[in-house]
Design a protein around this motif. Sequence first.
Motif, PDB file in Angstrom:
ATOM      1  N   GLU A 926       0.843  -1.188   0.000  1.00  0.00           N
ATOM      2  CA  GLU A 926       0.000   0.000   0.000  1.00  0.00           C
ATOM      3  C   GLU A 926       0.885   1.247   0.000  1.00  0.00           C
ATOM      4  O   GLU A 926       2.033   1.224   0.448  1.00  0.00           O
ATOM      5  CB  GLU A 926      -0.905   0.007   1.236  1.00  0.00           C
ATOM      6  N   GLU A 927       0.317   2.354  -0.499  1.00  0.00           N
ATOM      7  CA  GLU A 927       1.082   3.582  -0.641  1.00  0.00           C
ATOM      8  C   GLU A 927       1.632   4.067   0.691  1.00  0.00           C
ATOM      9  O   GLU A 927       2.803   4.485   0.790  1.00  0.00           O
ATOM     10  CB  GLU A 927       0.193   4.652  -1.268  1.00  0.00           C
ATOM     11  N   GLN A 930       4.448   1.796   1.864  1.00  0.00           N
ATOM     12  CA  GLN A 930       5.670   2.079   1.105  1.00  0.00           C
ATOM     13  C   GLN A 930       6.322   3.364   1.602  1.00  0.00           C
ATOM     14  O   GLN A 930       7.553   3.435   1.738  1.00  0.00           O
ATOM     15  CB  GLN A 930       5.318   2.196  -0.386  1.00  0.00           C
ATOM     16  N   ASN A 978       7.254   2.437 -10.209  1.00  0.00           N
ATOM     17  CA  ASN A 978       6.525   3.616 -10.709  1.00  0.00           C
ATOM     18  C   ASN A 978       7.514   4.507 -11.442  1.00  0.00           C
ATOM     19  O   ASN A 978       7.927   5.559 -10.957  1.00  0.00           O
ATOM     20  CB  ASN A 978       5.873   4.372  -9.544  1.00  0.00           C
TER      21      ASN A 978
END
Length: 1074
Positions: A926-927, A930, A978
Amino acid sequence: MLRSSRPSACLLSSRPPGTSWSAGEEAIHAHTGQAEAESTEMTRPYIKRLSFTLLDSITDKDPMVQEQVCSALCSLGDAQPDETLHACEEYLRQHDKLAHPYRTKILRAMETVLSSHIHDLDKDTAGAVILLATSEMTRTKELDCDWQQAAGSVLVAVGKRFTNQVMEEVLSRFQPGMLPHSSVLHTLANLSVSNAFDMVPFLPSILSTMLPMLSMAKQDALKVVFCGALQHFSESILEYLANLDQAPDPTVRKDTFGADIFGAYDVLFHHWLQSRDAKLRLAVVAALGPMSHLLPSERLEEQLPKLLPAVLGLYKKHAEAFQISKSLGQILEAAVNVSSRTLEVQLDALLVALHAQDRVSLCSPGCPGTHRVDQKAGLRPGSKICVPVESSSPLVMNSQKEVLRCFTVLACCSPDRLLAFLLPRLDTSNERLRVGTLQILRHIINSAAAQMEAKQPFILSSMRLPLLDTNDKVKRAVVQVISAMAHHGYLEQPGGEVMVEYIVQQCALPAEEPEKPGPDGEDLAADSVRAVSIRTLYLVSTTVDRMNSVLWPYLLEFLTPVRFTAALTPLCRSLVHLALKRQEAGADDFLIQYNANANLPSPFAMTTRLLVVSSNPYLGDGRGAASLRLLKVMHQNIHPFLGQRWETTMPMLLEYLDEHTEESLSLKEWEEKLLMFLRDTLAVVSDNIWICQLSQEMCKQLPSYSGTPQEKNFLYKCIGTTLGAASSKEVVRKHLRELLETARYQEEAEQEGLACCFGICAITHLEDTLAQLEDFVRSDVFRKSTGIFSIFKDRSEHEVERMKSCLILCYGHVAAQAPRELVLARVESDILRSMFQCFNTKVLGIKVETKDPALKLCLVQSLCMVSQAMCSSAQASSFHFLRKTELVTQMMEFIRAEPPDCLRTPIRKKAMLACTYLVNLEPALEEQTQADVVHSCLHSVMALPPEAEGGDGVGREPLYLDTVCALEDLLTRLLRQNMTPQGLQIMVEHLSPWIKSPRGHERARALGLGACLLEFFQEHLLVSTLVPFHNLGLLVGLFAPRCADTWTTTRQKAVGCVYSLLYLQLGYEVDSGP
């Protein structure tokens, strides 16, 4: 003018029968051609002028010039010997006032030319040289003048061919009733030594003329010259008699000289030997030695009762004993030759005196290192004792040789009494007495082998106490005695194996132990006990054929005991040589009957031992190569299938060692090569029973390597490899269970070794390996050691923590080594569950997390291996790892728990590496998780004080550098998920507080990470996925101010970051253009 006179009739009558004074010489150059004669006549004036020019320079004040003149004269004499000698002779006659030192140099040059070209010399030249030398020799009355000696040496050189002419001139100065010039005596003596065959026929007349002169001599110096002449005359006669088959007159007998020699003996012994002049006494005793061989038998027997005590008495008067011992040896030989009965009476006194002399020093009274010795040792009070056997002085060594020569004579005539005297002295505690006795024993074993043969058991049994002596000098002497015994069959007797074992024990002494300097400060390192023993073992193995049956296969017994580890290299080298000899003799001689030799190591014990010690190949004088060579040559005794295969694989290992040194060799790579060799060997054998026996022996040898962690670690790997090749699951489980029960968990190296063993075994036996680990985790042995009352149990809390650490490592290595397709199915259900079961402890039902850093580190390291194994699986992309977030969270807790002000353990690094592998697995983090990971990892590294880097940053600590690399890997792995400007901005924004930090070292670190991220982004950017780089200004605005930073490194990195951003923007503009 030089004048010559004819010798008296009595002297001339002594010339060899049938020979004229010019016989032989007149034939020399009889047929020289006319052309040669003319050439010589033309050359002679030139050589004379050149020689005179050189000789005029002999008086130069520079000694180097004088030497060059002499060298030039010798070179000229090599080309034109006659002309050069004539020129020198004429120059000396013309320059009668030339100083003695210069005349001496010219005479020495003439001697050199004569020695090299005596056979090219014509009669006229020889005559002129003889007249000159005789005149020069007798011109002064001084004794032992260099000038006289040089002239006498010229006469000796000429006399090797022109004996009659020289004798005619010299004897003219040796007239009855007149004391001769001392140089005449010197020359006659030297002539007799250099040319015995031509001189001995003259000696009866010379001796009869000399005898009355002895009583006329009053000066001690002249008496010394007479003694020297008598010594050399006697030696010349003995040489003549010993080679009668080659002598010109084979009718010469010893009786011819007996009366004259006895007359001279009477004067020397009864009168001159009593002199107070030490030099004269030594000259007398030097002459008495060879003279004793020429005395009539009855006269010698009559004189021995007085002669022997008198010679022994000289030991008390003279510190320098070489000449006394030499003469005594000659007298003893003469006595033995006539079967003298006196020796039996004098034997005890002789033995005591000689035994003392074997140890008497040559140092002056009061010199350092001298000691008083008890009279029981056989020495007079006040004797000075050193250890001459340790000295390299030629005088000391020669004196020792003469004393030992005396013992040889006595050993041949009275072996029983000699041994009865010597052997009890081996039981003394006096070091010097024991060393001296051992030296004598070694010598008589070698020199009186026939007489000692029947005494071998007696001598062997007498070595019992010396074998127990811990003194290094005694040990060296014992080794030398055993070496002599080996050459003469002693070690083939019962008890001989004890001597062989003693040699091996000394080979096993620590190589690093420095030798203490000797009593006189001499360096004994080259002759240390270990070095002497190693040389002895090798020489006995390779050069004494009769020892083959003694050493083979007996030496194999010393391969496996740990106490002989330091002796492995010399043992292996000797065994290789013995094995090759046996192979040449035939298969029956080479194959070992293990059933008949219960003490021999089995093929499995031998293989294990040699393979394990090869893991540290350069230790112990290169025991790796030595062990592998022995393993190769023993293949038939290990397994019949291995010969052909090892002929291929073994040379490759040896070549690898030859290409490297101890500094350049990677032990990890070398161990992997050895394990590959073991796997290949097990595949060739392909016999489950043999493999199981090998694994059993390997487990049995584990306790032997407790003192060598690296070798024990490697042995664990060998056990894992061998169990992996075994097909019997029952055997595999049994050994794995025993390894878990007997391991020494408190030792870190053993933990690693056991874990490696389980990992290697899991390659083929994953189910059995996990089952044994599971059983052990659940066992009573493990459970009873946990809990609140564990302090009262068998295992301490610390030991329990070490055991848990090892088990966690085992699971990690199992996951890393086992087949990837099998690991994924067992990771969550078995491996991770058991790892955390070991890590977490329940007290009264409440889970308590450990605070032991070692246990944490093992867990993190194992999670790294598990995560890496999952990532490297072909099915990783489709694998849904449910416990991923839990593990990442656990790693962050470990990182946050580390002290922020220091870097002591690799927990940060290992935890980051584990997260690096975990982030690749599904599901994605999950953001927020992270972000927490990045924030925690950055803070754990950025906030470290500058000291963590290594002070000024020049010599950075390896742990810090490794931790930074782990952080860079983690950040780039997160960025890779990303790869957009937005993803890059997110990562850089995490760095923003550190880039703006007021602390210089934090800014420098942050700029370094930023540069790493930009470089990674630039290298891995895919054009097809480009989107507008809208946040360029924001990122440049973050890095640009740091281009003016006060820290040089920060400015450089900031400029690099701005450059990278502009380069990226350029790429966007190019790719987005029309």
